[in-house]
Motif scaffolding. Structure first.
Motif, PDB file in Angstrom:
ATOM      1  N   ILE A  52      39.198  35.730  24.695  1.00  0.00           N
ATOM      2  CA  ILE A  52      38.669  35.396  26.023  1.00  0.00           C
ATOM      3  C   ILE A  52      37.410  36.196  26.356  1.00  0.00           C
ATOM      4  N   ARG A  53      36.388  35.507  26.841  1.00  0.00           N
ATOM      5  CA  ARG A  53      35.193  36.118  27.420  1.00  0.00           C
ATOM      6  C   ARG A  53      34.999  35.480  28.793  1.00  0.00           C
ATOM      7  N   CYS A  54      34.617  36.282  29.774  1.00  0.00           N
ATOM      8  CA  CYS A  54      34.421  35.759  31.133  1.00  0.00           C
ATOM      9  C   CYS A  54      32.936  35.721  31.477  1.00  0.00           C
ATOM     10  N   ILE A  55      32.567  34.748  32.281  1.00  0.00           N
ATOM     11  CA  ILE A  55      31.183  34.630  32.751  1.00  0.00           C
ATOM     12  C   ILE A  55      31.184  34.588  34.276  1.00  0.00           C
ATOM     13  N   LEU A  56      30.416  35.485  34.877  1.00  0.00           N
ATOM     14  CA  LEU A  56      30.167  35.425  36.321  1.00  0.00           C
ATOM     15  C   LEU A  56      28.837  34.703  36.487  1.00  0.00           C
ATOM     16  N   ASN A  57      28.919  33.411  36.760  1.00  0.00           N
ATOM     17  CA  ASN A  57      27.734  32.551  36.767  1.00  0.00           C
ATOM     18  C   ASN A  57      27.070  32.499  38.154  1.00  0.00           C
ATOM     19  N   VAL A  77      30.847  41.648  44.256  1.00  0.00           N
ATOM     20  CA  VAL A  77      31.432  40.449  43.654  1.00  0.00           C
ATOM     21  C   VAL A  77      32.002  40.780  42.269  1.00  0.00           C
ATOM     22  N   TYR A  78      31.268  41.566  41.497  1.00  0.00           N
ATOM     23  CA  TYR A  78      31.710  41.958  40.153  1.00  0.00           C
ATOM     24  C   TYR A  78      33.025  42.750  40.231  1.00  0.00           C
ATOM     25  N   GLY A  79      33.076  43.692  41.172  1.00  0.00           N
ATOM     26  CA  GLY A  79      34.297  44.480  41.359  1.00  0.00           C
ATOM     27  C   GLY A  79      35.467  43.623  41.786  1.00  0.00           C
ATOM     28  N   ALA A  80      35.194  42.662  42.694  1.00  0.00           N
ATOM     29  CA  ALA A  80      36.257  41.769  43.170  1.00  0.00           C
ATOM     30  C   ALA A  80      36.788  40.894  42.032  1.00  0.00           C
ATOM     31  N   LEU A  81      35.881  40.446  41.146  1.00  0.00           N
ATOM     32  CA  LEU A  81      36.302  39.608  40.021  1.00  0.00           C
ATOM     33  C   LEU A  81      37.194  40.395  39.062  1.00  0.00           C
ATOM     34  N   TRP A 108      39.019  42.939  39.757  1.00  0.00           N
ATOM     35  CA  TRP A 108      40.288  43.173  40.450  1.00  0.00           C
ATOM     36  C   TRP A 108      41.186  41.937  40.357  1.00  0.00           C
ATOM     37  N   SER A 109      40.600  40.765  40.611  1.00  0.00           N
ATOM     38  CA  SER A 109      41.361  39.506  40.545  1.00  0.00           C
ATOM     39  C   SER A 109      41.870  39.247  39.129  1.00  0.00           C
ATOM     40  N   LEU A 110      41.003  39.490  38.131  1.00  0.00           N
ATOM     41  CA  LEU A 110      41.406  39.269  36.742  1.00  0.00           C
ATOM     42  C   LEU A 110      42.518  40.233  36.338  1.00  0.00           C
ATOM     43  N   GLY A 111      42.429  41.482  36.832  1.00  0.00           N
ATOM     44  CA  GLY A 111      43.447  42.475  36.530  1.00  0.00           C
ATOM     45  C   GLY A 111      44.817  42.054  37.028  1.00  0.00           C
ATOM     46  N   LYS A 112      44.852  41.360  38.172  1.00  0.00           N
ATOM     47  CA  LYS A 112      46.124  40.888  38.730  1.00  0.00           C
ATOM     48  C   LYS A 112      46.630  39.643  37.999  1.00  0.00           C
ATOM     49  N   THR A 113      45.689  38.865  37.460  1.00  0.00           N
ATOM     50  CA  THR A 113      46.063  37.575  36.867  1.00  0.00           C
ATOM     51  C   THR A 113      46.354  37.677  35.377  1.00  0.00           C
ATOM     52  N   MET A 114      45.535  38.451  34.653  1.00  0.00           N
ATOM     53  CA  MET A 114      45.701  38.575  33.207  1.00  0.00           C
ATOM     54  C   MET A 114      46.580  39.790  32.902  1.00  0.00           C
ATOM     55  N   SER A 115      47.535  39.604  32.014  1.00  0.00           N
ATOM     56  CA  SER A 115      48.495  40.671  31.726  1.00  0.00           C
ATOM     57  C   SER A 115      47.988  41.686  30.713  1.00  0.00           C
ATOM     58  N   VAL A 135      33.117  40.756  30.909  1.00  0.00           N
ATOM     59  CA  VAL A 135      32.506  39.817  31.855  1.00  0.00           C
ATOM     60  C   VAL A 135      30.989  39.828  31.660  1.00  0.00           C
ATOM     61  N   TYR A 136      30.418  38.660  31.353  1.00  0.00           N
ATOM     62  CA  TYR A 136      28.965  38.519  31.243  1.00  0.00           C
ATOM     63  C   TYR A 136      28.437  38.029  32.594  1.00  0.00           C
ATOM     64  N   VAL A 137      27.401  38.679  33.086  1.00  0.00           N
ATOM     65  CA  VAL A 137      26.862  38.362  34.408  1.00  0.00           C
ATOM     66  C   VAL A 137      25.489  37.726  34.246  1.00  0.00           C
ATOM     67  N   GLY A 138      25.236  36.651  34.976  1.00  0.00           N
ATOM     68  CA  GLY A 138      23.906  36.040  34.891  1.00  0.00           C
ATOM     69  C   GLY A 138      23.861  34.652  35.471  1.00  0.00           C
ATOM     70  N   SER A 139      22.847  33.905  35.040  1.00  0.00           N
ATOM     71  CA  SER A 139      22.670  32.514  35.454  1.00  0.00           C
ATOM     72  C   SER A 139      22.474  31.711  34.180  1.00  0.00           C
ATOM     73  N   PHE A 140      23.514  31.020  33.760  1.00  0.00           N
ATOM     74  CA  PHE A 140      23.532  30.444  32.418  1.00  0.00           C
ATOM     75  C   PHE A 140      23.168  28.967  32.438  1.00  0.00           C
TER      76      PHE A 140
END
Length: 560
Positions: free
Chosen positions: A215-220, A233-237, A239-246, A253-258
């Protein structure tokens, strides 16, 4: 003509080596693993069909998952550099089907029913999801240099709010799980403006359990917010992933405009450019990692098959021979946690190799334990041999950091040495998107002399001398002093001359020559021998590799 012929031969050799690894994997699976799978109904308990030769021969697959309007289809279009048949882009949920992008001579869409029975494509297992799913599954064929190396899978936009209550007509998470098992890379996309993880998205992420390494994540669309908002936003993401993914590891997380459009906010342009390069590199090297991935997936499957055999064999052994079979079966199902613990301790198995206990219990209710096959120790011994002998032996044929340059050359073929990008996926590099004018970088003839910061007078020599540099067996990209010394001595120049040439060539003063420093040394030797020129007191700026110029400037500023 000779160069083209040698390049084709090398490509054929590399293809042969890849085919050899795949052929060995097929043999291991068909002769040792498949009989055990059939005996203990692996396909029923894991809802995973038996593997076919096509799945071992398939290209690396990249699956994109995310809520609607996060930019999945735009991301695919950006990678391909063009539109593709059946493409739908919009702010509403436009992609309502699973789309597989395939390389082919002509542009066309292929219906899902036809894809699922195609003898050369690894999608036969999708038939089990029924006509309702297959009507929402299609192939998009087009000629593409990217799709020659990988297969892309676009998934329907995951719904949120009231929309997620809509019945798709098939089990979305089971289909995602099926593709995840076969994917080499899974990309989770998130929109910087809507980070909420809906129930359906959480279900899809849960379906990826066991594949966290892919798994690789993209913050688009991160260029649409300023730097301060991006940090939040990056911190919130995360945090959310930490609760969702075990997984205990933090997701990458790759950050940008793809997509191909220029950034709307240039505050973080350098960061976005580096993030995009990292992601594209992840994609580019997939074909070279394909053999390792197939071996890894087969090892995971063998471990699960072995554990299943122990479970079924144990349950069979606990059944009475005559009376009370149904009562005993129900008691064993109710006591399944203790059954698992007993088997784990008895055979020294890992908890991670056991199936999901709730799903497995449901499956057991549809079976009769008395009809199960008993455990065959010889089959277990063969599975152990696969894990301890056959597959490690196969791994030895793959490149390793312990290999000498000669062994690496035999394993990888000269294609990886003469042209490091030959086995890579040709992914986009668009500097103008980041507000930069980079004429030379995208020009196949390089930079002009007017572009002083990037122009290197020895670039053509560097391309020409790359083969001879690699033939000398550099260690980690550097020639050791004794090897470099032998090369320079063979020029026939005197020791005083060679001492001067070394001082000029070893720009970073580490006692080793990298490729560019080697080119400078050969240029200076050639200037003395062929053109009878004196050795300069210092290198002209156009001869210094661009990557080393800041080092020379710093040394001059310090008075060295």
């Amino acid at each position: 003509m000779r160069k083209d012929s040698s390049s084709k031969n090398t490509m054929n050799e590399t293809s042969d080596r890849s085919s050899k690894v795949q052929s060995r994997l097929k043999q291991i699976y068909s002769k040792t693993v498949l009989p055990v799978e059939k005996r203990f109904q692996y396909d029923f308990f894991y809802e995973s069909p038996f593997l076919t030769d096509v799945e071992f021969d398939s290209k690396p697959q990249v699956m994109l998952v995310g809520q609607y309007s996060v930019g999945k289809t735009s991301f695919i279009r950006y990678i391909l550099g063009r539109d593709f048949p059946g493409q739908r882009i919009g702010p509403e949920p436009t992609t309502d089907r699973f789309t597989v992008l395939l390389n082919g001579p002509e542009e066309r869409t292929i219906p899902g029913n036809a894809l699922s029975v195609h003898p050369d494509l690894p999608f036969r297992g999708l038939e089990r999801f029924g006509v309702s799913f297959l009507s929402r599954f299609e192939g998009s064929q087009l000629p593409s240099s990217v799709l020659k190396s990988i297969t892309l899978i676009d998934t329907p936009g995951i719904l949120s709010g009231e929309k997620q209550r809509t019945n798709r007509g098939y089990d979305f998470t089971r289909v995602v799980s099926w593709f995840a098992e076969r994917a080499d890379l899974i990309i989770l996309l998130f929109d910087a403006h809507k980070l909420d993880i809906s129930d359906e998205l959480k279900g899809a992420i849960d379906a990826l359990k066991g594949h966290e390494d892919k798994i690789r994540c993209i913050l688009n669309k991160a260029d649409q917010i300023d730097r301060q908002q991006l940090m939040r936003v990056y911190g919130a993401l995360l945090w959310s992933l930490g609760k969702t993914m075990s997984s205990p590891e933090v997701a990458r997380v790759y950050v940008g405009s793809f997509w191909e459009e220029q950034l709307k906010n240039m505050d973080n342009a350098d960061l976005f450019e580096m993030e995009e390069k990292d992601l594209m590199n992840d994609l580019a090297i997939l074909p070279r990692q394909s053999a390792v991935r197939k071996i890894n997936e087969l090892v995971k499957r063998i471990r699960k098959v072995k554990t299943l055999a122990y479970i079924i064999g144990y349950l069979k052994g606990q059944m009475p021979s005559l009376m009370g079979k149904e009562k005993k079966q129900q008691k064993l199902i109710n006591d399944l946690p203790n059954v698992f613990r007993t088997i784990m301790k008895k055979y020294n198995l890992s908890p991670g190799d056991f199936p999901d206990i709730t799903k497995f219990a449901e499956k057991l209710k549809d079976t009769k334990f008395a009809e199960f096959h008993s455990l065959k120790e010889e089959q277990i011994a063969l599975l152990d041999k696969c894990l301890t002998v056959d597959i490690p032996k196969l791994m030895e044929e793959l490149p390793s950091e312990k290999d000498t340059p000669d062994i690496l050359r035999k394993k990888m073929g000269d294609v990886n040495l003469t042209n490091p990008d030959a086995m890579n996926v040709p992914v986009p590099t668009r500097n103008e998107k980041f507000g930069k004018q980079d004429v030379g970088g995208s020009n196949p003839f390089g930079y002009s002399e007017e572009e002083e910061d990037k122009y290197w007078a020895l670039q053509d020599s560097a391309d020409r001398l790359f083969d001879s540099f690699q033939a000398l067996g550099p260690e980690g990209g550097f020639l050791p002093p004794n090897v470099a010394k032998d090369v320079l001595l063979k020029t026939g120049l005197g020791k005083d001359q060679l001492r001067q040439i070394w001082n000029l060539s070893d720009i970073d003063r580490d006692g080793y020559l990298d490729h560019h420093e080697y080119v400078v040394a050969m240029f200076l030797c050639d200037a003395v021998i062929q053109k009878n020129k004196p050795i300069p007191a210092e290198l002209p700026s156009s001869v210094v590799p661009p990557s080393k110029r800041s080092l020379l400037k710093a040394r001059k500023a310090d008075g060295f």
